[in-house]
Design a protein around this motif. Structure first.
Motif, PDB file in Angstrom:
ATOM      1  N   ILE A  41       0.816  -1.096   0.000  1.00  0.00           N
ATOM      2  CA  ILE A  41       0.000   0.000   0.000  1.00  0.00           C
ATOM      3  C   ILE A  41       0.893   1.199   0.000  1.00  0.00           C
ATOM      4  N   PHE A  42       1.804   1.189  -0.955  1.00  0.00           N
ATOM      5  CA  PHE A  42       2.807   2.161  -0.687  1.00  0.00           C
ATOM      6  C   PHE A  42       2.556   3.433  -1.434  1.00  0.00           C
ATOM      7  N   CYS A  43       2.693   4.487  -0.647  1.00  0.00           N
ATOM      8  CA  CYS A  43       2.727   5.819  -1.198  1.00  0.00           C
ATOM      9  C   CYS A  43       1.447   6.239  -1.898  1.00  0.00           C
ATOM     10  N   LEU A  44       0.319   5.637  -1.553  1.00  0.00           N
ATOM     11  CA  LEU A  44      -0.926   6.096  -2.141  1.00  0.00           C
ATOM     12  C   LEU A  44      -1.388   7.296  -1.328  1.00  0.00           C
ATOM     13  N   VAL A  45      -1.313   8.460  -1.912  1.00  0.00           N
ATOM     14  CA  VAL A  45      -1.464   9.663  -1.125  1.00  0.00           C
ATOM     15  C   VAL A  45      -2.864  10.267  -1.235  1.00  0.00           C
ATOM     16  N   THR A  46      -3.387  10.333  -2.452  1.00  0.00           N
ATOM     17  CA  THR A  46      -4.663  10.996  -2.631  1.00  0.00           C
ATOM     18  C   THR A  46      -5.576  10.149  -3.475  1.00  0.00           C
ATOM     19  N   GLU A  50      -2.157   6.372  -9.612  1.00  0.00           N
ATOM     20  CA  GLU A  50      -1.464   7.656  -9.710  1.00  0.00           C
ATOM     21  C   GLU A  50      -1.366   8.297  -8.332  1.00  0.00           C
ATOM     22  N   THR A  51      -0.227   8.900  -8.058  1.00  0.00           N
ATOM     23  CA  THR A  51       0.001   9.650  -6.834  1.00  0.00           C
ATOM     24  C   THR A  51       0.701  10.945  -7.211  1.00  0.00           C
ATOM     25  N   PRO A  52       0.865  11.883  -6.268  1.00  0.00           N
ATOM     26  CA  PRO A  52       1.650  13.069  -6.589  1.00  0.00           C
ATOM     27  C   PRO A  52       3.059  12.719  -7.061  1.00  0.00           C
ATOM     28  N   ASN A  53       3.632  11.625  -6.540  1.00  0.00           N
ATOM     29  CA  ASN A  53       4.962  11.207  -6.979  1.00  0.00           C
ATOM     30  C   ASN A  53       4.910  10.557  -8.354  1.00  0.00           C
ATOM     31  N   LEU A  54       3.953   9.660  -8.535  1.00  0.00           N
ATOM     32  CA  LEU A  54       3.843   8.868  -9.763  1.00  0.00           C
ATOM     33  C   LEU A  54       2.594   9.323 -10.511  1.00  0.00           C
ATOM     34  N   ASN A  55       2.749  10.397 -11.280  1.00  0.00           N
ATOM     35  CA  ASN A  55       1.592  10.990 -11.935  1.00  0.00           C
ATOM     36  C   ASN A  55       1.373  10.389 -13.324  1.00  0.00           C
ATOM     37  N   ALA A  56       0.398  10.916 -14.034  1.00  0.00           N
ATOM     38  CA  ALA A  56       0.047  10.365 -15.345  1.00  0.00           C
ATOM     39  C   ALA A  56       1.225  10.418 -16.311  1.00  0.00           C
ATOM     40  N   ALA A  57       1.977  11.500 -16.284  1.00  0.00           N
ATOM     41  CA  ALA A  57       3.110  11.631 -17.206  1.00  0.00           C
ATOM     42  C   ALA A  57       4.158  10.550 -16.933  1.00  0.00           C
ATOM     43  N   PHE A  58       4.382  10.230 -15.651  1.00  0.00           N
ATOM     44  CA  PHE A  58       5.327   9.165 -15.323  1.00  0.00           C
ATOM     45  C   PHE A  58       4.893   7.842 -15.937  1.00  0.00           C
ATOM     46  N   TRP A  59       3.628   7.469 -15.711  1.00  0.00           N
ATOM     47  CA  TRP A  59       3.150   6.180 -16.214  1.00  0.00           C
ATOM     48  C   TRP A  59       3.168   6.135 -17.738  1.00  0.00           C
ATOM     49  N   ASP A  60       2.776   7.229 -18.386  1.00  0.00           N
ATOM     50  CA  ASP A  60       2.764   7.237 -19.853  1.00  0.00           C
ATOM     51  C   ASP A  60       4.167   7.019 -20.417  1.00  0.00           C
ATOM     52  N   ALA A  61       5.152   7.679 -19.811  1.00  0.00           N
ATOM     53  CA  ALA A  61       6.526   7.534 -20.294  1.00  0.00           C
ATOM     54  C   ALA A  61       7.050   6.119 -20.035  1.00  0.00           C
ATOM     55  N   ALA A  62       6.751   5.579 -18.851  1.00  0.00           N
ATOM     56  CA  ALA A  62       7.215   4.231 -18.514  1.00  0.00           C
ATOM     57  C   ALA A  62       6.572   3.182 -19.418  1.00  0.00           C
ATOM     58  N   ILE A  63       5.288   3.344 -19.697  1.00  0.00           N
ATOM     59  CA  ILE A  63       4.588   2.418 -20.585  1.00  0.00           C
ATOM     60  C   ILE A  63       5.187   2.476 -21.987  1.00  0.00           C
ATOM     61  N   ALA A  64       5.473   3.675 -22.446  1.00  0.00           N
ATOM     62  CA  ALA A  64       6.042   3.824 -23.785  1.00  0.00           C
ATOM     63  C   ALA A  64       7.404   3.143 -23.892  1.00  0.00           C
ATOM     64  N   ARG A  65       8.227   3.259 -22.847  1.00  0.00           N
ATOM     65  CA  ARG A  65       9.550   2.625 -22.888  1.00  0.00           C
ATOM     66  C   ARG A  65       9.435   1.106 -22.963  1.00  0.00           C
ATOM     67  N   ALA A  66       8.523   0.517 -22.157  1.00  0.00           N
ATOM     68  CA  ALA A  66       8.357  -0.937 -22.204  1.00  0.00           C
ATOM     69  C   ALA A  66       7.781  -1.378 -23.539  1.00  0.00           C
ATOM     70  N   SER A  67       6.833  -0.617 -24.056  1.00  0.00           N
ATOM     71  CA  SER A  67       6.195  -0.985 -25.315  1.00  0.00           C
ATOM     72  C   SER A  67       7.173  -0.955 -26.479  1.00  0.00           C
ATOM     73  N   VAL A 107      13.042   5.345  -8.750  1.00  0.00           N
ATOM     74  CA  VAL A 107      13.965   5.749  -7.690  1.00  0.00           C
ATOM     75  C   VAL A 107      13.862   7.246  -7.439  1.00  0.00           C
ATOM     76  N   LYS A 108      13.928   8.036  -8.503  1.00  0.00           N
ATOM     77  CA  LYS A 108      13.957   9.486  -8.350  1.00  0.00           C
ATOM     78  C   LYS A 108      12.632  10.051  -7.846  1.00  0.00           C
ATOM     79  N   LEU A 109      11.535   9.434  -8.260  1.00  0.00           N
ATOM     80  CA  LEU A 109      10.226   9.984  -7.909  1.00  0.00           C
ATOM     81  C   LEU A 109       9.612   9.347  -6.668  1.00  0.00           C
TER      82      LEU A 109
END
Length: 428
Positions: A6-11, A42-59, A339-341
């Motif tokens: 349940i990590f880091c789920l803020v809002t 999504e959290t303030p740390n891991l926002n939509a832009a983070f997930w979109d970029a990470a998904i694109a790299r794996a894809s 790591v950074k976020l």
């Protein structure tokens, strides 16, 4: 991430028009012939832009796949996945969803030993000897983050090495009008109040009996046994002595974190994901970190390893979905971003965090590395997955019970009895 953690789920991030049984809004992230849905949070740390970029790299590494991103609309991503499953819409790939229940019901695809060869703890979270969630990330839960200025004001020159030292430090802080511990858990963030108990269970229960929860499942131990009750009593005593302010329990996770930054208390027991946030926000005091001490000073390092992706056994192409999941979790840039976020400690062989990480993150990783050196790693209570974990829903019940423990509504014995009762209900 986890929390359960349940990590880091803020809002709570609402998704318009997303009721029970309905899929959230989907975002295509790559082109291809096979469409796979991917449930993220999504959290303030891991926002939509983070997930979109990470998904694109794996894809980019797995041609022929279209990823449809789904976003959990509330803090309980595992509960939401269960709702989707009940309506016949279990996502093809799931991020950081507890596999308990899903795996036993045949809902998830197991990863092979060869697919797990690049992970440091390839059997972490195993269910019946099989791994259904990639063990890509380690978290120390909790680390005690502390305000160095407050320690100096109270004449404290060393971090505590024994539990008595921790009590002495708390007494000195209180004598100077400084609240020793910042603990929250209001609203949907009740999970955030768990970490003093997670720490005392580690030092008083798991250090002696590492497989304690497995023994609880087998009926060999109970929460009302002396070791667990002692761990609960320590938390109750911290509150009774005024070292934990019960009023703080009304704060959300985000507000609790901010309260520590605002100097509302000297020590903040929280998962290692706080480290990056601490380095990035830089309050007007220096933050240090130390492990929660045991009675005799023997090192104990509670950790959780897991939190990665899982794959539905009914995905349109299970092998391709597993290949994509591995590409997502093993990608160097994705892990650097985590790591950074979000203060992750990736459990990938050969992975090295970015060299420019801040001092709080480095101090946190040093605690984990010392735990590895000392062979003092134990599970983090309420964070476990796999065979040695709480029944589904009991972690949330535990967090609610901790509120009563801190406010004095339940004694340690009553809290332990409550957990035994909840265990019985969850396993009927």
């Amino acid at each position: 991430m986890r929390r359960s953690m349940i990590f880091c789920l803020v809002t709570t991030l609402a998704v318009a028009g997303c009721g029970v049984g309905e899929q959230p809004a989907a975002t295509p992230a790559s082109g291809g012939k096979v469409e796979l849905s991917f449930l993220v949070f999504e959290t303030p740390n891991l926002n939509a832009a983070f997930w979109d970029a990470a998904i694109a790299r794996a894809s980019a590494k797995v041609p022929g796949v279209t990823i449809k991103k789904l976003v959990t609309p509330n803090v309980d991503r595992t509960g939401y996945a269960k709702q989707l499953d009940a309506s016949g819409h279990l996502p093809d790939i799931l991020q950081s969803v507890n596999p308990a229940g899903f795996a036993e019901a045949g809902k998830l695809a197991a990863f092979t030993d060869d697919e797990l060869k690049n992970f440091i703890a390839p059997k972490a979270g195993a269910v019946g000897g099989k791994v259904y969630q990639l063990p890509y990330n380690t978290q120390v839960i909790p680390v005690v983050y502390y305000n160095k200025d407050d320690f100096a004001k109270a004449g404290i020159t060393e971090t505590p090495k024994t539990y008595k030292d921790l009590l002495d430090v708390s007494a000195k802080l209180k004598a100077k009008g400084i609240t020793p511990f910042v603990v929250g858990g209001g609203g949907a963030d009740t999970w955030a109040d768990m970490y003093p108990l997670t720490a005392t269970v580690a030092t008083d229960v798991y250090a002696k009996t590492p497989d304690w929860l497995t023994q609880r499942r087998d009926g060999k131990v109970k929460f009302t046994d002396p070791d667990f009750t002692k761990a609960a009593q320590k938390v109750a005593d911290l509150a009774k002595q005024g070292y934990i302010d019960p009023a703080g329990l009304s704060r959300s996770y985000a507000d609790t974190e901010q309260a520590f930054r605002d100097g509302k208390g000297a020590m903040y027991p929280m998962g290692s994901w706080f480290a990056t946030s601490a380095d990035n926000t830089k309050p007007n005091f220096e933050i240090g970190a130390f492990p929660w001490p045991s009675d005799d000073g023997t090192p104990v390092t509670p950790t959780f390893t897991g939190g990665g992706t899982s794959v539905s056994a009914s995905a349109p192409n299970v092998e391709l979905a597993k290949k994509w999941a591995l590409a997502f979790d093993e990608d160097k840039e994705n892990n650097d971003a985590f790591v950074k976020l979000d203060g992750s400690i990736p459990a990938i062989k050969g992975y090295t965090p970015p060299a420019d990480m801040g001092p709080v993150y480095q101090a946190t990783v040093a605690i984990y590395q010392q735990g590895m050196t000392d062979n003092s790693i134990v599970n983090a209570f309420s964070q476990e997955t796999g065979d040695g974990s709480l029944p589904p829903g009991l972690a949330d019940k535990s967090a609610l019970g901790v509120q009563d423990l801190i406010t004095g509504k339940k004694s340690a014995a009553e809290f332990a009895s409550y957990l035994d009762d909840q265990w019985a209900k969850a396993t009927q």
